[in-house]
Write a protein that holds these residues in place. Structure first.
Motif: not given
Length: 133
Positions: A73, A76, A79
């Motif tokens: 993760n 990301r 985002e």
């Protein structure tokens, strides 16, 4: 790179954990029933080398699982699921392509999805010449 290292470590830990569990002596009974007071929670059972190895490998397994989740993760992190710039767009491999509105379908006369019973009767040969059963 870190994800690959953690994945290889997790596979090795899983194999060794399975081996250590299979090497342990059965204490009788099915599904942990029976076995008397010489079970897992006694001092003699907890001091066993295989028991300690199992608990250490289990802790390492869970730490690897958490590490894989965190490293997966990390890319990301900044985002959002609902990003203001991506509303109405499709994200494909990091690029966004705006979606054109669908053109209305040309008007066609409504046709039934399946033939009706009248169509079926019309397609059958006449029943006047056949005897009734």
């Amino acid at each position: 790179m870190l994800q690959t290292i953690l994945l290889v470590a997790m596979i090795l830990i899983s194999i060794s954990l399975s081996g250590v569990i299979l090497l342990q002596q059965s204490e009788g009974g099915a599904l942990g029933m029976g076995g008397g007071p010489s079970g897992f929670m006694t001092a003699r059972g907890a001091g066993n080398l295989l028991t300690k190895a199992t608990s250490i490998l289990a802790i390492l397994f869970f730490l690897c699982a958490l590490g894989l989740t965190v490293t997966g993760n990390m890319s990301r992190a900044n985002e959002s699921v609902i990003d203001a710039a991506a509303v109405g767009a499709i994200a494909v491999g990091g690029d966004t392509q705006t979606q054109a509105p669908a053109a209305p379908a040309p008007a066609t006369p409504a046709q039934p999805a399946a033939p009706s019973l009248d169509d079926l009767e019309a397609s059958l040969p006449s029943a006047a010449g056949t005897p009734a059963r």
